[in-house]
Motif scaffolding. Structure first.
Motif, PDB file in Angstrom:
ATOM      1  N   CYS A  71       0.843  -1.187   0.000  1.00  0.00           N
ATOM      2  CA  CYS A  71       0.000   0.000   0.000  1.00  0.00           C
ATOM      3  C   CYS A  71       0.887   1.249   0.000  1.00  0.00           C
ATOM      4  CB  CYS A  71      -0.916   0.000   1.222  1.00  0.00           C
ATOM      5  SG  CYS A  71      -1.963   1.468   1.348  1.00  0.00           S
ATOM      6  N   ALA A  72       0.543   2.220  -0.816  1.00  0.00           N
ATOM      7  CA  ALA A  72       1.325   3.448  -0.922  1.00  0.00           C
ATOM      8  C   ALA A  72       1.092   4.382   0.266  1.00  0.00           C
ATOM      9  CB  ALA A  72       0.972   4.173  -2.215  1.00  0.00           C
ATOM     10  N   SER A  73       0.070   4.132   1.067  1.00  0.00           N
ATOM     11  CA  SER A  73      -0.221   4.992   2.204  1.00  0.00           C
ATOM     12  C   SER A  73       0.313   4.416   3.521  1.00  0.00           C
ATOM     13  CB  SER A  73      -1.727   5.208   2.313  1.00  0.00           C
ATOM     14  OG  SER A  73      -2.029   6.024   3.414  1.00  0.00           O
ATOM     15  N   GLU A  86      -6.058   2.282  -7.618  1.00  0.00           N
ATOM     16  CA  GLU A  86      -4.710   2.588  -8.106  1.00  0.00           C
ATOM     17  C   GLU A  86      -4.755   3.996  -8.662  1.00  0.00           C
ATOM     18  OE1 GLU A  86      -1.413   0.864 -11.247  1.00  0.00           O
ATOM     19  OE2 GLU A  86      -3.077  -0.410 -10.615  1.00  0.00           O
ATOM     20  N   ASN A  88      -2.208   7.163 -10.065  1.00  0.00           N
ATOM     21  CA  ASN A  88      -0.881   7.614 -10.500  1.00  0.00           C
ATOM     22  C   ASN A  88       0.173   6.516 -10.344  1.00  0.00           C
ATOM     23  OD1 ASN A  88      -1.998  10.122 -11.037  1.00  0.00           O
ATOM     24  ND2 ASN A  88      -1.418  10.940  -9.026  1.00  0.00           N
ATOM     25  N   LEU A  90       0.255   4.251  -8.089  1.00  0.00           N
ATOM     26  CA  LEU A  90       0.354   3.835  -6.689  1.00  0.00           C
ATOM     27  C   LEU A  90      -0.900   3.074  -6.296  1.00  0.00           C
ATOM     28  CD1 LEU A  90       1.742   7.174  -5.179  1.00  0.00           C
ATOM     29  CD2 LEU A  90       3.045   5.145  -5.835  1.00  0.00           C
ATOM     30  N   TYR A  92      -3.465   1.484  -3.411  1.00  0.00           N
ATOM     31  CA  TYR A  92      -3.928   1.744  -2.056  1.00  0.00           C
ATOM     32  C   TYR A  92      -4.837   0.606  -1.589  1.00  0.00           C
ATOM     33  CZ  TYR A  92      -2.212   6.449  -2.869  1.00  0.00           C
ATOM     34  OH  TYR A  92      -1.416   7.534  -3.156  1.00  0.00           O
TER      35      TYR A  92
END
Length: 97
Positions: A71-73, A86, A88, A90, A92
């Protein structure tokens, strides 16, 4: 307070015997001691903020699996079923979306 009249009554002799036993136990100084090694017991406790600089940690890192994403966060590795969106490039998870 309710009284049970069917219960057997105690004799005064029983009370005298128990008082004598209690007095003898009170005079016995070793009756309250617990046979435990203090050093061994102290080693089992983990104190918060303890110095762990001398400890070593070995971790086996597995390569990324095909059904996982990060996860990008929250940066947790999650299963693809928990992918929410998804954006950009990334990915989530459902908890962070």
């Amino acid at each position: 307070m309710a009284t049970d009249y069917d219960a057997p009554r105690k004799n005064d002799e029983e009370n005298e015997d128990s008082i004598e036993e209690l007095k003898s136990r009170r005079n016995d100084k070793n009756s309250g001691k617990v046979d435990e090694d203090e050093v061994e017991a102290a080693e089992a406790f983990e104190l918060p903020g303890a110095d762990l600089s001398h400890e070593e940690l070995t971790v086996r890192v597995l390569p990324r699996q095909a059904d996982e994403f990060t996860c990008a966060s929250c940066f947790l590795v999650k299963h693809r079923a928990q992918q929410a969106m998804e954006k950009n490039g990334l990915v989530y998870c459902v908890d962070c979306a």
